[in-house]
Design a protein around this motif. Structure first.
Motif, PDB file in Angstrom:
ATOM      1  N   GLU A 165       0.198  -1.187  -0.100  1.00 31.95           N
ATOM      2  CA  GLU A 165      -0.047   0.088  -0.498  1.00 31.95           C
ATOM      3  C   GLU A 165       0.721   1.029   0.071  1.00 31.95           C
ATOM      4  O   GLU A 165       0.578   2.186  -0.779  1.00 31.95           O
ATOM      5  N   ARG A 221       1.997   1.569  -3.630  1.00 34.36           N
ATOM      6  CA  ARG A 221       0.705   1.705  -4.108  1.00 34.36           C
ATOM      7  C   ARG A 221       0.248   3.712  -4.342  1.00 34.36           C
ATOM      8  O   ARG A 221       0.251   4.586  -5.066  1.00 34.36           O
ATOM      9  N   LYS A 222       0.322   3.773  -3.333  1.00 33.02           N
ATOM     10  CA  LYS A 222       0.374   5.238  -2.481  1.00 33.02           C
ATOM     11  C   LYS A 222       1.845   6.142  -2.032  1.00 33.02           C
ATOM     12  O   LYS A 222       1.662   7.331  -2.668  1.00 33.02           O
TER      13      LYS A 222
END
Length: 239
Positions: free
Chosen positions: A16, A19-20
């Motif tokens: 995550e 991805r961010k």
């Protein structure tokens, strides 16, 4: 808490976070031919960090989108102090290597993006950012910024672009290779200055063509590709 955990291996970082494109703080240990070895410094309260024993380990970070030259590596060694604090923005990951934007604070309100600065000085060439999701606006924004930085170096004739022959050779190979690839994947029909797109997704087709072109130019920079890229982004926004 993942926000305050110290990451000592690339695999420790949650997907995550990648991805961010989370920004992490770190301390530089050394610069090698493989990249920068950085100690992650989690953001914690001083009282907690004073008694908590932190795990040991360094992250291997490479400049995303940049093929660094030897003069570029030497410039980094001169520019960055030992144990200097910096920020690294996660863009991609491959095995144990992190591909990041490196940001160094210059004064209270100003920071320098080392990826773009190296390209502006002609100390490296642009390459595709490994591990970065193609199907995002971030992918296009980052590559556009990197190409602009490289174009600045080419126009000024600095670093690896000092020799006019280097620029001319690149330009000719750029024109030939891109023309062949563009023609080979003939999903564009042109009439005058107008472009009519077929039913297939232009975005997906352009991405494949872009990657094919990059493969054919493996030893050359993406500079000057900025014009085609911006043009395609223009059509993509209209679509």
């Amino acid at each position: 808490n993942q926000q305050t955990s110290k990451f000592t291996h690339s695999s420790d970082i949650p997907v995550e976070f990648i991805r961010k494109h989370v920004k992490l703080r770190g301390r530089l240990h050394r610069i090698t031919e493989d990249g920068l070895e950085i100690e992650h410094i989690p953001i914690t309260l001083p009282l907690i960090s004073s008694w908590r024993k932190e795990p040991q380990g360094l992250l291997l970070v490479r400049l995303a989108g940049v093929a660094l030259t030897e003069p570029g590596r030497l410039w980094l060694q001169e520019e960055l102090r030992p144990s200097q604090l910096l920020w690294f923005q996660l863009l991609g990951r491959e095995d144990e290597t992190l591909f990041c934007y490196l940001l160094v604070n210059k004064g209270r309100y100003f920071s320098v993006n080392l990826n773009e600065e190296i390209l502006r000085r002609g100390l490296g060439k642009t390459v595709l950012v490994k591990g970065l999701n193609h199907d995002t606006n971030t992918y296009w924004k980052i590559h556009r910024n990197l190409l602009k930085a490289e174009l600045t170096a080419l126009r000024k004739g600095v670093g690896i672009w000092k020799e006019e022959s280097e620029k001319e050779n690149y330009l000719e190979k750029f024109k030939d290779s891109w023309r062949k690839i563009w023609k080979k994947d003939s999903y564009l029909e042109t009439t005058g200055a107008d472009f009519n797109l077929k039913k297939d997704s232009y975005y997906d087709k352009f991405r494949r063509t872009y990657e094919m072109w990059k493969d054919s130019m493996s030893n050359h920079s993406l500079v000057l590709k900025i014009r085609e890229l911006l043009s395609c982004l223009h059509f993509r926004r209209k679509g």
